[in-house]
Design a protein around this motif. Structure first.
Motif, short mmCIF file in Angstrom:
data_model
loop_
_atom_site.label_atom_id
_atom_site.label_comp_id
_atom_site.label_asym_id
_atom_site.label_seq_id
_atom_site.Cartn_x
_atom_site.Cartn_y
_atom_site.Cartn_z
N GLU A 178 0.79 -1.23 0.00
CA GLU A 178 0.00 0.00 0.00
C GLU A 178 0.83 1.29 0.00
N ILE A 179 1.75 1.41 0.96
CA ILE A 179 2.41 2.72 1.08
C ILE A 179 3.50 2.89 0.02
N ASP A 191 8.64 -7.97 -4.75
CA ASP A 191 7.53 -8.28 -3.84
C ASP A 191 7.19 -9.75 -4.01
N HIS A 237 6.35 -5.01 9.79
CA HIS A 237 7.29 -4.72 10.89
C HIS A 237 8.15 -5.92 11.30
N LYS A 256 9.18 3.08 8.93
CA LYS A 256 9.01 3.07 10.37
C LYS A 256 8.14 1.89 10.77
N ASN A 313 8.79 10.12 7.78
CA ASN A 313 8.32 11.22 6.92
C ASN A 313 7.98 12.49 7.71
N ARG A 356 -8.17 -3.24 7.77
CA ARG A 356 -6.93 -4.03 7.89
C ARG A 356 -6.85 -4.73 9.23
N TRP A 410 -0.91 -8.75 8.33
CA TRP A 410 0.05 -8.62 9.42
C TRP A 410 -0.33 -7.52 10.41
N LYS A 448 1.07 13.29 3.59
CA LYS A 448 1.82 12.10 3.96
C LYS A 448 2.64 11.58 2.78
N1 LIG Z 1 5.60 6.61 6.80
C1 LIG Z 1 4.29 6.36 6.87
O1 LIG Z 1 3.53 7.25 7.14
C2 LIG Z 1 3.79 4.97 6.60
C3 LIG Z 1 2.47 4.77 6.18
C4 LIG Z 1 2.04 3.47 5.96
C5 LIG Z 1 2.90 2.39 6.18
N2 LIG Z 1 4.16 2.63 6.62
C6 LIG Z 1 5.08 1.51 6.90
O2 LIG Z 1 5.43 0.89 5.67
C7 LIG Z 1 5.63 -0.52 5.88
C8 LIG Z 1 4.73 -1.28 4.92
O3 LIG Z 1 3.37 -0.95 5.16
P1 LIG Z 1 2.23 -1.21 4.04
O4 LIG Z 1 1.01 -0.60 4.62
O5 LIG Z 1 2.67 -0.77 2.71
O6 LIG Z 1 2.12 -2.80 4.10
P2 LIG Z 1 1.53 -3.78 2.99
O7 LIG Z 1 1.16 -5.03 3.67
O8 LIG Z 1 0.48 -3.08 2.19
O9 LIG Z 1 2.78 -4.03 2.02
C9 LIG Z 1 3.87 -4.85 2.36
C10 LIG Z 1 4.33 -5.58 1.09
O10 LIG Z 1 5.53 -6.29 1.38
C11 LIG Z 1 5.51 -7.53 0.69
N3 LIG Z 1 6.47 -8.41 1.37
C12 LIG Z 1 6.45 -8.81 2.67
N4 LIG Z 1 7.58 -9.48 2.95
C13 LIG Z 1 8.34 -9.50 1.82
C14 LIG Z 1 9.62 -10.01 1.48
N5 LIG Z 1 10.42 -10.64 2.38
N6 LIG Z 1 10.06 -9.87 0.21
C15 LIG Z 1 9.30 -9.22 -0.70
N7 LIG Z 1 8.08 -8.68 -0.43
C16 LIG Z 1 7.61 -8.82 0.82
C17 LIG Z 1 4.05 -7.96 0.76
O11 LIG Z 1 3.77 -8.89 -0.28
C18 LIG Z 1 3.33 -6.61 0.58
O12 LIG Z 1 3.06 -6.34 -0.80
C19 LIG Z 1 5.36 -0.74 7.37
O13 LIG Z 1 6.57 -0.65 8.07
C20 LIG Z 1 4.47 0.42 7.76
O14 LIG Z 1 4.50 0.77 9.12
C21 LIG Z 1 4.62 3.89 6.82
#
Ligand SMILES: NC(=O)c1ccc[n+]([C@@H]2O[C@H](COP(=O)([O-])OP(=O)(O)OC[C@H]3O[C@@H](n4cnc5c(N)ncnc54)[C@H](O)[C@@H]3O)[C@@H](O)[C@H]2O)c1
Length: 340
Positions: free
Chosen positions: A14-15, A37, A76, A97, A125, A161, A168, A290
């Motif tokens: 997502e992010i 991914d 995480h 983070k 960020n 979620r 997760w 963001k």
């Molecule tokens: N800075 C911010 O404001 C902000 C906002 C949202 C999320 N985040 C952080 O970003 C991170 C990801 O969050 P998200 O919401 O995008 O999660 P998400 O679940 O949407 O995405 C994670 C991705 O990682 C992939 N993945 C997991 N393990 C893997 C590996 N070993 N090899 C390859 N791909 C792998 C999954 O298939 C998935 O597509 C977290 O640490 C979250 O806290 C930060």
């Protein structure tokens, strides 16, 4: 270093799609060489959009000489392990983070990067949000006097979620916790960056979303070493859009920053200043606030590598936020204040 910093990106969820991708699209001083991914379709679609290569196993990138740095955007629970693998392989690393779930692991990564002469930090960020920088400038200029109380409120809509046990986010073994680790990571970093260290804290949490294993509301409060008080509130059960709010109360005035308020940052100088004035340089941009700041963090990280400069987000401050998170969970468990 001449030419753009060449990145491998791991985690295209997502992010990444909403925010990190902007930096690789702009490609200002950086280039995505390989994107990775578990989900092959996502990897291929993202790679095609950037003219990069796709892969599904991050270990393929460890020995890839075409890559200088990696951007890790992962759940995480794998932050520590994957970051360590890349640092040991000699790559610069920026990680989302919280830096890790465990404070000892965060300290270990910071030390490992320093030992190997690699650039490493957390992509916090918060550091790249213009309203917070303007707040810090005003505070440092003495515009609100001595800071007496700092309050943050982060509210997010995570019903979906947290309510899906396959993801997760709502699992203890995936996220390491709820609002304290997830939203708190931002606020604890912000406190450290702007106002210094915490002296002691107490924390409490609650859970509304029954199927998840983690807290979805929390308050962590206490005293900073400066003597100022603080409170960090976070909720994941707000039906509104993600919002971040900061209040800094001082002996001579007040600054209120609110992502969805227009203007987003106001300063009130004294007890009769009901109207207040906007803080300069803080444009109203609630939906890009963001995402643009996350992309700016990646660009800043690449700039640090290219110029051999320290990162804007000190890695020690990212690790400090994890220490605070750990102490906050200790306080929740014991019901007692905890010194830092
Ligand atoms: N800075 C911010 O404001 C902000 C906002 C949202 C999320 N985040 C952080 O970003 C991170 C990801 O969050 P998200 O919401 O995008 O999660 P998400 O679940 O949407 O995405 C994670 C991705 O990682 C992939 N993945 C997991 N393990 C893997 C590996 N070993 N090899 C390859 N791909 C792998 C999954 O298939 C998935 O597509 C977290 O640490 C979250 O806290 C930060």
């Amino acid at each position: 270093m001449s030419g753009p910093v060449r990145f491998g990106v791991v985690g295209l969820g997502e992010i990444y799609q909403l925010a990190h991708h902007l930096a690789y699209q702009r490609a200002d001083g950086l280039a995505a060489v390989v994107v990775c991914d578990f989900d092959q379709a996502v990897a291929e679609r993202t790679a095609a959009a950037l003219g990069a290569e796709a892969c599904t196993d991050h270990r393929r990138l460890l020995e890839d000489d075409r890559i200088d740095a990696v951007d890790l955007v992962l759940p995480h629970n794998v932050h520590y392990e994957v970051a360590r693998e890349f640092l040991e392989a000699g790559k610069h690393v920026v990680i989302e983070k919280p830096m890790t779930v465990d404070a000892a692991h965060a300290a270990e990564l910071v030390a490992l990067a320093a030992e190997k002469g690699l650039t490493f930090t957390v992509n916090e960020n918060t550091r790249f949000i213009p309203a917070y920088q303007a707040t810090l400038d005003a505070v440092n200029a003495g515009e609100i006097g001595d800071v007496t109380l700092v309050r943050t409120l982060i509210s997010g809509n995570e019903f979906e979620r947290l309510g899906n046990p396959k993801l997760w986010k709502g699992r203890q073994d995936g996220s390491g916790g709820g609002t304290i680790i997830d939203a708190g990571a931002h606020s604890f970093y912000l406190l450290k960056w702007m106002f210094g260290e915490i002296a002691s804290l107490r924390a409490l949490s609650e859970q509304l979303v029954g199927v998840s294993q983690v807290e979805d509301w929390s308050v962590v409060c206490g005293r900073m070493r400066s003597g100022a008080l603080f409170s960090v509130e976070s909720t994941f059960t707000s039906g509104g859009p993600w919002n971040e709010r900061l209040e800094v109360h001082g002996t001579k005035g007040l600054i209120v920053v609110d992502q969805h308020q227009n203007p987003p940052a106001m300063i009130f100088r004294g007890k009769r200043d009901h109207a207040g004035s906007p803080l300069p340089g803080t444009a109203y941009a609630p939906n890009t606030w963001k995402y643009e700041s996350i992309a700016a963090g990646i660009e800043s990280f690449a700039h640090s590598i290219a110029n051999g400069e320290p990162t804007a987000v000190a890695p020690e401050d990212g690790a400090y936020a994890v220490r605070v998170i750990e102490r906050a969970y200790e306080s929740v468990a014991t019901g007692r204040p905890v010194p830092l």
